[in-house]
Scaffold this motif. Structure first.
Motif, PDB file in Angstrom:
ATOM      1  N   PHE A 220       0.826  -1.259  -0.092  1.00  0.00           N
ATOM      2  CA  PHE A 220       0.062   0.074   0.033  1.00  0.00           C
ATOM      3  C   PHE A 220       0.752   1.064  -0.005  1.00  0.00           C
ATOM      4  O   PHE A 220       0.633   2.128  -0.734  1.00  0.00           O
ATOM      5  N   VAL A 221       2.039   1.122   0.824  1.00  0.00           N
ATOM      6  CA  VAL A 221       2.801   2.515   0.950  1.00  0.00           C
ATOM      7  C   VAL A 221       3.318   2.717  -0.547  1.00  0.00           C
ATOM      8  O   VAL A 221       3.569   3.925  -0.909  1.00  0.00           O
ATOM      9  N   PHE A 222       3.667   1.571  -1.090  1.00  0.00           N
ATOM     10  CA  PHE A 222       4.192   1.984  -2.430  1.00  0.00           C
ATOM     11  C   PHE A 222       3.279   2.581  -3.481  1.00  0.00           C
ATOM     12  O   PHE A 222       3.540   3.530  -4.082  1.00  0.00           O
ATOM     13  N   PHE A 223       1.962   2.287  -3.301  1.00  0.00           N
ATOM     14  CA  PHE A 223       1.030   3.048  -4.319  1.00  0.00           C
ATOM     15  C   PHE A 223       0.779   4.532  -3.981  1.00  0.00           C
ATOM     16  O   PHE A 223       0.572   5.669  -4.626  1.00  0.00           O
ATOM     17  N   TYR A 224       0.935   4.502  -2.495  1.00  0.00           N
ATOM     18  CA  TYR A 224       0.558   5.700  -1.878  1.00  0.00           C
ATOM     19  C   TYR A 224       1.920   6.754  -2.073  1.00  0.00           C
ATOM     20  O   TYR A 224       1.465   8.081  -2.555  1.00  0.00           O
ATOM     21  N   LEU A 225       2.860   6.431  -2.417  1.00  0.00           N
ATOM     22  CA  LEU A 225       3.930   7.249  -2.620  1.00  0.00           C
ATOM     23  C   LEU A 225       4.087   7.594  -4.092  1.00  0.00           C
ATOM     24  O   LEU A 225       4.293   8.815  -4.388  1.00  0.00           O
ATOM     25  N   ILE A 226       3.574   6.750  -4.967  1.00  0.00           N
ATOM     26  CA  ILE A 226       3.325   7.177  -6.270  1.00  0.00           C
ATOM     27  C   ILE A 226       2.160   8.247  -6.344  1.00  0.00           C
ATOM     28  O   ILE A 226       2.565   9.241  -6.902  1.00  0.00           O
ATOM     29  N   PHE A 227       1.033   8.099  -5.754  1.00  0.00           N
ATOM     30  CA  PHE A 227       0.076   8.988  -5.888  1.00  0.00           C
ATOM     31  C   PHE A 227       0.336  10.412  -5.225  1.00  0.00           C
ATOM     32  O   PHE A 227      -0.161  11.408  -5.727  1.00  0.00           O
ATOM     33  N   LEU A 228       1.307  10.404  -4.187  1.00  0.00           N
ATOM     34  CA  LEU A 228       1.765  11.590  -3.683  1.00  0.00           C
ATOM     35  C   LEU A 228       2.509  12.453  -4.810  1.00  0.00           C
ATOM     36  O   LEU A 228       2.202  13.527  -4.646  1.00  0.00           O
ATOM     37  N   VAL A 229       3.123  11.543  -5.420  1.00  0.00           N
ATOM     38  CA  VAL A 229       4.172  12.206  -6.623  1.00  0.00           C
ATOM     39  C   VAL A 229       3.030  12.740  -7.593  1.00  0.00           C
ATOM     40  O   VAL A 229       3.179  13.971  -7.953  1.00  0.00           O
ATOM     41  N   ILE A 230       2.315  12.175  -8.071  1.00  0.00           N
ATOM     42  CA  ILE A 230       1.402  12.280  -9.216  1.00  0.00           C
ATOM     43  C   ILE A 230       0.362  13.216  -8.925  1.00  0.00           C
ATOM     44  O   ILE A 230      -0.498  13.712  -9.799  1.00  0.00           O
ATOM     45  N   LEU A 231      -0.319  13.056  -7.598  1.00  0.00           N
ATOM     46  CA  LEU A 231      -1.470  13.928  -7.503  1.00  0.00           C
ATOM     47  C   LEU A 231      -0.883  15.275  -6.431  1.00  0.00           C
ATOM     48  O   LEU A 231      -1.401  16.263  -6.928  1.00  0.00           O
ATOM     49  N   GLY A 232      -0.082  14.800  -5.086  1.00  0.00           N
ATOM     50  CA  GLY A 232      -0.093  15.916  -4.510  1.00  0.00           C
ATOM     51  C   GLY A 232       0.788  16.866  -4.672  1.00  0.00           C
ATOM     52  O   GLY A 232       0.556  18.284  -4.595  1.00  0.00           O
ATOM     53  N   THR A 233       2.038  16.574  -5.664  1.00  0.00           N
ATOM     54  CA  THR A 233       2.856  17.510  -5.965  1.00  0.00           C
ATOM     55  C   THR A 233       2.514  18.573  -6.900  1.00  0.00           C
ATOM     56  O   THR A 233       2.546  19.746  -6.656  1.00  0.00           O
ATOM     57  N   PRO A 234       1.622  18.231  -7.999  1.00  0.00           N
ATOM     58  CA  PRO A 234       1.153  19.241  -8.870  1.00  0.00           C
ATOM     59  C   PRO A 234       0.221  20.240  -8.521  1.00  0.00           C
ATOM     60  O   PRO A 234       0.205  21.288  -8.812  1.00  0.00           O
ATOM     61  N   ILE A 235      -0.628  19.620  -7.450  1.00  0.00           N
ATOM     62  CA  ILE A 235      -1.676  20.678  -6.970  1.00  0.00           C
ATOM     63  C   ILE A 235      -0.934  21.462  -5.950  1.00  0.00           C
ATOM     64  O   ILE A 235      -1.443  22.696  -5.875  1.00  0.00           O
ATOM     65  N   MET A 236      -0.224  20.919  -5.100  1.00  0.00           N
ATOM     66  CA  MET A 236       0.572  21.731  -4.165  1.00  0.00           C
ATOM     67  C   MET A 236       1.417  22.873  -5.033  1.00  0.00           C
ATOM     68  O   MET A 236       1.677  23.954  -4.723  1.00  0.00           O
ATOM     69  N   LEU A 237       1.838  22.200  -6.009  1.00  0.00           N
ATOM     70  CA  LEU A 237       2.515  23.356  -6.974  1.00  0.00           C
ATOM     71  C   LEU A 237       1.971  24.548  -7.556  1.00  0.00           C
ATOM     72  O   LEU A 237       2.369  25.521  -7.433  1.00  0.00           O
ATOM     73  N   CYS A 238       0.627  24.298  -7.868  1.00  0.00           N
ATOM     74  CA  CYS A 238      -0.490  25.088  -8.177  1.00  0.00           C
ATOM     75  C   CYS A 238      -0.573  26.130  -7.182  1.00  0.00           C
ATOM     76  O   CYS A 238      -0.696  27.381  -7.364  1.00  0.00           O
ATOM     77  N   GLU A 239      -0.999  25.570  -6.094  1.00  0.00           N
ATOM     78  CA  GLU A 239      -0.923  26.774  -4.832  1.00  0.00           C
ATOM     79  C   GLU A 239       0.224  27.648  -4.492  1.00  0.00           C
ATOM     80  O   GLU A 239      -0.019  28.677  -4.432  1.00  0.00           O
ATOM     81  N   PHE A 240       1.149  26.968  -4.752  1.00  0.00           N
ATOM     82  CA  PHE A 240       2.391  27.606  -4.206  1.00  0.00           C
ATOM     83  C   PHE A 240       2.712  28.868  -5.469  1.00  0.00           C
ATOM     84  O   PHE A 240       2.906  29.818  -5.106  1.00  0.00           O
TER      85      PHE A 240
END
Length: 507
Positions: free
Chosen positions: A92-112
């Motif tokens: 599960f952690v493996f999938f979680y880390l993948i989604f952090l990169v492909i979901l969390g990073t670009p949205i956080m980048l938009c906010e910043f």
């Protein structure tokens, strides 16, 4: 000279009809119109509402620690470890880390990017960057509402952590039977004075920190809190993994269990990882955008976003190293939510040598995790008042402290005096407030940020990528434009829709 400069800026900020075509020769009129249009495209640098110098972070580490403090919350401790064990451990952690990169990073980048380009909080950032005549700025008011509603229930939860520091330290939990410990939490919820009192402590501490300013208050305190939190985690982890029988918990937590994934369903596991990676960062209501407005252009933003996400992930994973070895060592079920924090773990601490000390340290750690979020969101709320009304920081802090003390009362009283207030299908007052933020404003707000940064009817991808990649460090690949423009919005819509299905239909 300064007066002439300010007068010139005031002229540039006037509406276009103030320049009458016949008032100037053709060449001068053409030049003035060009300068005026350029001035509006640069509203992020000089906003017509004022010429005040914006305070910035003193250091990069202060920015990272404060932003990480906003992202790191109690869900990192009472949800992530459980959901990891439930869905296959390391798999599960493996999938979680993948989604952090492909979901969390670009949205956080938009906010910043929106925050840094505008130099404003979310309630005014869209005004500064949107095309003339568009209505993107309306979302800023929903973002502001999201920050208020989040704090209307989060301050009560933070109060629970403060309360349990003293319950652990003064011996209330020491030597108690499991049934007696199980009764302490409901008794606390049923006591209106205790609920309101500890909620007020959280509000007062949070605004007292923000009142001292960005550098001397928010940045300095957040850095101290986050450093202390990480040190406490290391101490608690060292104790947990050395308990007799801890190896069983470590195996449960870290060993990839693909049979459990197959039993649950690979689709459900992937969606659980996707949802956890999305909600853990609390993106979508501009809580992180404000900190983008407090930094300079020296660093590209992709690397900064990844650093914050890495710190958030580290805290979540380390929480598992505390909880699972402890639970398995004493034969307790590692559930999730308040039951884990306020019932299971106090029983475990009672069974440990020096359990009173370890229990107190654990709730200090939990209080730090809660307080870091409270301070960060309060800074957003204060910045709303400064940007919208031109208030001083002192006035903004005092007025909003009074407002939050009142607005947080329904949640604090929703477990006792107002416990009869229930919404069918959702729950009590806290559940309703959480539903508004988590199931609506976070996903839909993230969608707005993505569309604003990619659509030609918004800020546009060229402006976004130029801002995100300004400075030294890791750059966001322009080749990912199709993903950011079409795929990511669809994923966010699916997360929002499935959240409703799970809430109301697939119970």
């Amino acid at each position: 000279m300064r007066a002439l400069f300010l007068e010139f800026i005031a002229i540039l900020c006037r509406p276009a009809f103030f320049f009458e075509k016949n008032s100037f020769p053709p060449l001068e009129f053409f030049v003035l119109r060009k300068i005026q249009r350029a001035s509006f495209s640069a509203k992020s640098a000089v906003y017509c509402m004022g010429m005040k110098t914006r305070e910035n972070f003193k250091s990069r580490i202060g920015f990272i620690m404060t932003s990480a403090g906003c992202a790191i919350g109690l869900g990192n401790v009472w949800r992530f470890p459980f959901i990891t064990g439930q869905y296959g451990g390391a798999a599960f952690v493996f999938f979680y880390l993948i989604f952090l990169v492909i979901l969390g990073t670009p949205i956080m980048l938009c906010e910043f990017s929106v925050g840094r380009a505008s130099g404003k909080s979310s309630v005014r950032s869209f005004h500064a960057l949107e095309p003339a005549g568009s209505k993107w700025h309306v979302f800023g008011y929903f973002a502001a509402a999201g920050n208020y509603i989040l704090m209307m229930f989060y301050t009560t939860v933070a109060g629970w952590m403060f309360s349990y520091i003293f319950k652990s330290a003064d011996g209330t939990l020491a030597g108690a039977t499991p049934d007696e410990i199980r009764a302490v939490f409901p008794q606390m919820l049923a006591n209106p004075a205790e609920q309101v009192g500890w909620m007020a402590v959280a509000v007062i501490i949070g605004f007292a920190v923000c009142l001292r300013g960005l550098k001397d208050g928010v940045e300095k305190t957040s850095t101290i809190i986050m450093t202390s939190l990480l040190c406490l985690m290391l101490v608690l982890t060292a104790r947990a993994v050395t308990l007799p029988g801890a190896s069983k918990g470590l195996s449960f937590y870290l060993k990839p269990d693909f049979s459990k994934m197959a039993e649950t369903g690979i689709g459900e596991v992937i969606f659980a990882a996707m949802g956890q990676s999305f909600f853990t960062l609390s993106l979508g209501i501009g809580s992180l955008a404000i900190f983008g407005s407090y930094i300079g252009k020296e660093k590209a933003l992709t690397g900064e976003a990844i650093s914050i996400i890495a710190l958030d992930t580290f805290v979540a994973i380390m929480a598992g190293f505390i909880i699972f070895p402890s639970c398995f060592a004493f034969g307790e079920n590692p559930g999730q939510g308040p039951g884990l924090i306020f019932t299971t773990l106090p029983n475990i601490f009672n069974a440990m040598p020096l359990g009173r000390l370890w229990g107190t340290l654990f709730f200090v750690f939990m209080s730090f995790a809660a307080l870091s979020t409270v301070i960060a969101v309060f800074e957003n709320i204060i910045s709303f008042a400064i940007d919208m009304f031109g208030w001083s920081r002192k006035k903004a802090a005092l007025v909003n402290a009074a407002a939050l003390l009142v607005l947080s009362l329904p949640c604090a009283l929703g477990f006792n005096l107002w416990s009869a207030v229930q919404v069918p299908g959702i729950g009590n007052i806290q559940d309703v407030e959480d539903f508004i933020v988590s199931n609506n404003l976070l996903p839909l707000g993230s969608l707005v940020y993505i569309l604003f940064c990619t659509s030609r009817y918004g800020w546009g991808f060229k402006n976004f990528i130029a801002e995100a990649n300004t400075g030294k460090g890791l750059k966001f690949p322009q080749q990912l434009r199709p993903y950011l423009t079409w795929v990511l919005p669809l994923i966010v819509i699916v997360i929002w829709a499935v959240g409703y299905l799970q809430k109301f239909i697939l119970k």
